[in-house]
Design a protein around this motif. Structure first.
Motif, PDB file in Angstrom:
ATOM      1  N   VAL A  98      53.278  54.239 102.878  1.00 17.83           N
ATOM      2  CA  VAL A  98      54.706  53.975 102.730  1.00 17.83           C
ATOM      3  C   VAL A  98      55.473  55.053 103.489  1.00 17.83           C
ATOM      4  O   VAL A  98      55.205  56.250 103.332  1.00 17.83           O
ATOM      5  CB  VAL A  98      55.111  53.966 101.237  1.00 17.83           C
ATOM      6  CG1 VAL A  98      56.627  53.935 101.081  1.00 17.83           C
ATOM      7  CG2 VAL A  98      54.478  52.781 100.518  1.00 17.83           C
ATOM      8  N   GLY A  99      56.372  54.628 104.355  1.00 22.11           N
ATOM      9  CA  GLY A  99      57.167  55.555 105.154  1.00 22.11           C
ATOM     10  C   GLY A  99      56.407  56.181 106.307  1.00 22.11           C
ATOM     11  O   GLY A  99      56.949  57.005 107.033  1.00 22.11           O
ATOM     12  N   GLY A 100      55.154  55.783 106.479  1.00 21.86           N
ATOM     13  CA  GLY A 100      54.329  56.370 107.535  1.00 21.86           C
ATOM     14  C   GLY A 100      54.511  55.673 108.868  1.00 21.86           C
ATOM     15  O   GLY A 100      55.025  54.564 108.948  1.00 21.86           O
ATOM     16  N   GLU A 101      54.099  56.353 109.912  1.00 21.51           N
ATOM     17  CA  GLU A 101      54.117  55.782 111.258  1.00 21.51           C
ATOM     18  C   GLU A 101      52.710  55.684 111.826  1.00 21.51           C
ATOM     19  O   GLU A 101      52.515  55.070 112.866  1.00 21.51           O
ATOM     20  CB  GLU A 101      54.987  56.645 112.178  1.00 21.51           C
ATOM     21  CG  GLU A 101      56.442  56.698 111.769  1.00 21.51           C
ATOM     22  CD  GLU A 101      57.261  57.589 112.686  1.00 21.51           C
ATOM     23  OE1 GLU A 101      56.758  58.005 113.752  1.00 21.51           O
ATOM     24  OE2 GLU A 101      58.413  57.872 112.323  1.00 21.51           O
ATOM     25  N   ASN A 102      51.759  56.306 111.159  1.00 20.71           N
ATOM     26  CA  ASN A 102      50.390  56.363 111.663  1.00 20.71           C
ATOM     27  C   ASN A 102      49.500  55.369 110.913  1.00 20.71           C
ATOM     28  O   ASN A 102      49.400  55.423 109.695  1.00 20.71           O
ATOM     29  CB  ASN A 102      49.822  57.775 111.504  1.00 20.71           C
ATOM     30  CG  ASN A 102      50.669  58.809 112.212  1.00 20.71           C
ATOM     31  OD1 ASN A 102      51.255  58.543 113.255  1.00 20.71           O
ATOM     32  ND2 ASN A 102      50.748  59.987 111.641  1.00 20.71           N
ATOM     33  N   LEU A 136      45.803  56.293 114.496  1.00 17.74           N
ATOM     34  CA  LEU A 136      46.577  56.077 115.706  1.00 17.74           C
ATOM     35  C   LEU A 136      47.859  56.890 115.607  1.00 17.74           C
ATOM     36  O   LEU A 136      48.725  56.614 114.781  1.00 17.74           O
ATOM     37  CB  LEU A 136      46.881  54.594 115.892  1.00 17.74           C
ATOM     38  CG  LEU A 136      47.595  54.214 117.173  1.00 17.74           C
ATOM     39  CD1 LEU A 136      46.769  54.660 118.378  1.00 17.74           C
ATOM     40  CD2 LEU A 136      47.849  52.731 117.217  1.00 17.74           C
ATOM     41  N   VAL A 137      47.967  57.954 116.409  1.00 17.32           N
ATOM     42  CA  VAL A 137      49.125  58.851 116.417  1.00 17.32           C
ATOM     43  C   VAL A 137      49.548  59.039 117.863  1.00 17.32           C
ATOM     44  O   VAL A 137      49.200  60.017 118.496  1.00 17.32           O
ATOM     45  CB  VAL A 137      48.770  60.240 115.815  1.00 17.32           C
ATOM     46  CG1 VAL A 137      50.018  61.085 115.630  1.00 17.32           C
ATOM     47  CG2 VAL A 137      48.009  60.108 114.533  1.00 17.32           C
ATOM     48  N   GLY A 138      50.253  58.099 118.425  1.00 19.94           N
ATOM     49  CA  GLY A 138      50.641  58.195 119.829  1.00 19.94           C
ATOM     50  C   GLY A 138      49.444  58.071 120.753  1.00 19.94           C
ATOM     51  O   GLY A 138      49.467  57.329 121.708  1.00 19.94           O
ATOM     52  N   GLY A 139      48.396  58.739 120.474  1.00 18.33           N
ATOM     53  CA  GLY A 139      47.109  58.602 121.141  1.00 18.33           C
ATOM     54  C   GLY A 139      46.126  58.162 120.075  1.00 18.33           C
ATOM     55  O   GLY A 139      46.477  57.437 119.174  1.00 18.33           O
ATOM     56  N   MET A 140      44.916  58.656 120.138  1.00 18.88           N
ATOM     57  CA  MET A 140      43.954  58.251 119.140  1.00 18.88           C
ATOM     58  C   MET A 140      43.071  59.420 118.752  1.00 18.88           C
ATOM     59  O   MET A 140      42.614  60.169 119.596  1.00 18.88           O
ATOM     60  CB  MET A 140      43.079  57.112 119.680  1.00 18.88           C
ATOM     61  CG  MET A 140      42.419  56.345 118.594  1.00 18.88           C
ATOM     62  SD  MET A 140      41.402  54.969 119.178  1.00 18.88           S
ATOM     63  CE  MET A 140      42.366  54.227 120.426  1.00 18.88           C
ATOM     64  N   GLN A 141      42.880  59.580 117.477  1.00 18.86           N
ATOM     65  CA  GLN A 141      41.970  60.588 116.941  1.00 18.86           C
ATOM     66  C   GLN A 141      40.905  59.841 116.153  1.00 18.86           C
ATOM     67  O   GLN A 141      41.222  59.007 115.323  1.00 18.86           O
ATOM     68  CB  GLN A 141      42.723  61.538 116.019  1.00 18.86           C
ATOM     69  CG  GLN A 141      41.819  62.496 115.282  1.00 18.86           C
ATOM     70  CD  GLN A 141      42.605  63.334 114.281  1.00 18.86           C
ATOM     71  OE1 GLN A 141      43.799  63.513 114.401  1.00 18.86           O
ATOM     72  NE2 GLN A 141      41.910  63.825 113.291  1.00 18.86           N
TER      73      GLN A 141
END
Length: 159
Positions: A98-102, A136-141
């Protein structure tokens, strides 16, 4: 007395009912597949939780924390021994806090102990182990986890 096939199908239906409840965000349905004194456990993520009421409380909290969650069951094996059974299920999840972007995607395995009760088969213990996570954070970990120790159970159903 039901046949081994009928028992296995009932246990597979139990697994499907759980995943369906997860995807429908139905905490009561998730808890209903456990015995009243059932245990859920995720090694490395706190102590096991025992008892359907405590488990229901945990599931309600988890649902408040997730904006999205989708679980898919991929494969499984079941070994029935009278009124008890053991089973292993591979699954994947995609979720968003909730409220996350990742977004988090993961692959894991459930190792279950089941018991036949008057109301039918229920989980007496569910142990969930994460095998792989990807954020997934802009790229990938990507984080790869070691495989868990597997229950002493054959990979093919007993004949």
């Amino acid at each position: 007395m039901p046949s081994r096939f009928e028992d296995e199908m009932a246990i597979r239906a139990l697994v499907s009912a759980y995943a369906d409840a997860v995807n429908r965000r139905d905490a009561e349905g998730m808890a209903a597949v456990l015995a009243s004194d059932g245990i859920i456990e995720k090694p490395g993520y706190g102590d096991p939780v025992q008892g359907r009421d405590k488990i229901l409380k945990r599931y309600r909290r988890l649902q408040r924390e997730r904006e999205f969650l989708c679980q898919q069951i991929h494969s499984g094996v079941v070994h029935v021994d009278g009124d008890r059974a053991s089973a292993r299920w591979w699954f994947s999840e995609t979720k968003l806090a909730v409220g996350g972007e990742n977004w988090l995607t993961m692959v894991g395995v459930y190792q279950d102990e089941c018991v036949r009760l008057p109301e039918g088969w229920r989980f007496s213990r569910r142990v969930q182990t994460t095998v792989m996570e990807r954020i997934l954070v802009g790229g990938m970990q990507v984080t790869i986890h070691d495989l868990p120790e597997f229950a002493n159970m054959p990979g093919l159903p007993a004949l």
